[in-house]
Design a protein around this motif. Sequence first.
Motif, short mmCIF file in Angstrom:
data_model
loop_
_atom_site.label_atom_id
_atom_site.label_comp_id
_atom_site.label_asym_id
_atom_site.label_seq_id
_atom_site.Cartn_x
_atom_site.Cartn_y
_atom_site.Cartn_z
N ALA A 1 0.86 -1.19 0.00
CA ALA A 1 0.00 0.00 0.00
C ALA A 1 0.89 1.23 0.00
CB ALA A 1 -0.91 -0.02 1.22
N PHE A 2 1.35 1.59 -1.19
CA PHE A 2 2.39 2.63 -1.29
C PHE A 2 1.96 3.93 -0.63
CE2 PHE A 2 6.16 4.44 -3.11
CZ PHE A 2 5.83 5.76 -3.37
N SER A 3 0.76 4.38 -0.95
CA SER A 3 0.37 5.72 -0.54
C SER A 3 0.17 5.86 0.96
CB SER A 3 -0.90 6.15 -1.27
OG SER A 3 -1.97 5.29 -0.91
N THR A 4 0.11 4.76 1.69
CA THR A 4 -0.05 4.84 3.14
C THR A 4 1.21 4.43 3.89
OG1 THR A 4 -0.94 2.60 3.25
CG2 THR A 4 -2.53 4.39 2.99
N SER A 5 2.27 4.12 3.16
CA SER A 5 3.50 3.63 3.79
C SER A 5 4.51 4.75 4.00
CB SER A 5 4.14 2.54 2.93
OG SER A 5 3.28 1.43 2.79
N THR A 6 5.08 4.79 5.18
CA THR A 6 6.22 5.66 5.43
C THR A 6 7.44 5.00 4.80
OG1 THR A 6 5.30 6.49 7.50
CG2 THR A 6 7.68 6.73 7.18
N LEU A 7 8.17 5.78 4.03
CA LEU A 7 9.34 5.26 3.31
C LEU A 7 10.60 6.01 3.73
CD1 LEU A 7 7.83 5.09 -0.28
CD2 LEU A 7 8.13 3.19 1.30
N ALA A 8 11.72 5.37 3.56
CA ALA A 8 12.98 5.99 3.98
C ALA A 8 14.11 5.62 3.03
CB ALA A 8 13.33 5.56 5.40
N TRP A 9 15.12 6.48 3.04
CA TRP A 9 16.38 6.22 2.36
C TRP A 9 17.43 5.90 3.42
CZ3 TRP A 9 17.17 5.56 -2.71
CH2 TRP A 9 16.24 6.08 -3.62
N PHE A 10 18.28 4.95 3.07
CA PHE A 10 19.42 4.59 3.90
C PHE A 10 20.66 4.55 3.02
CE2 PHE A 10 17.08 3.08 7.65
CZ PHE A 10 15.80 2.88 7.12
N ARG A 11 21.82 4.51 3.62
CA ARG A 11 23.05 4.36 2.84
C ARG A 11 24.07 3.58 3.63
NH1 ARG A 11 25.20 10.67 2.83
NH2 ARG A 11 25.84 10.75 5.03
N ARG A 12 24.95 2.92 2.88
CA ARG A 12 26.05 2.18 3.50
C ARG A 12 27.34 2.59 2.81
NH1 ARG A 12 25.38 -4.03 4.09
NH2 ARG A 12 24.48 -3.44 6.09
N ALA A 13 28.20 3.25 3.55
CA ALA A 13 29.51 3.65 3.03
C ALA A 13 30.48 2.49 3.20
CB ALA A 13 30.01 4.87 3.79
N PRO A 14 31.55 2.47 2.42
CA PRO A 14 32.53 1.39 2.53
C PRO A 14 33.05 1.22 3.95
CG PRO A 14 32.97 2.71 0.59
CD PRO A 14 31.89 3.42 1.35
N GLY A 15 32.96 0.01 4.47
CA GLY A 15 33.47 -0.28 5.80
C GLY A 15 32.61 0.20 6.95
N LYS A 16 31.42 0.69 6.64
CA LYS A 16 30.55 1.22 7.70
C LYS A 16 29.20 0.50 7.72
CE LYS A 16 32.55 5.85 7.85
NZ LYS A 16 32.24 7.32 7.85
#
Length: 122
Positions: free
Chosen positions: A28-43
């Motif tokens: 249910a896309f329109s009702t979902s909270t979405l987020a961005w994440f990232r992974r840097a090298p070695g972290k």
Amino acid sequence: QVQQVESGGGLVQAGGSLRLSCAVSGGAFSTSTLAWFRRAPGKEREFVARITGSGDTTYYADSVKGRFTISRDNAKNTMYLQMNSLKIEDTAVYYCNIVFPRTNIVPSRQTWGQGTQVTVSS
């Protein structure tokens, strides 16, 4: 189960800009909270930004506040991350996912996509 595909990464010079996209299916896309994440090298993977289902509330990590903008188009089941004034330390693989409302916690049933590589050079 929600599935997500990230795109838009690339190689950019410091100070430049990129726009990432996250295409989502299976939920249910329109009702979902979405987020961005990232992974840097070695972290470890870290939170970057999140947006509520309606798009009216956003939240950013201090490291990207004022430079990155999260948005979404519910008609296209797509979320975006506009990244400006990029720094070398923004180099990472960027991922998107759903999260529990008002948190940065991804449900345990969720898998991660391939991510999209962002490389910022000097």
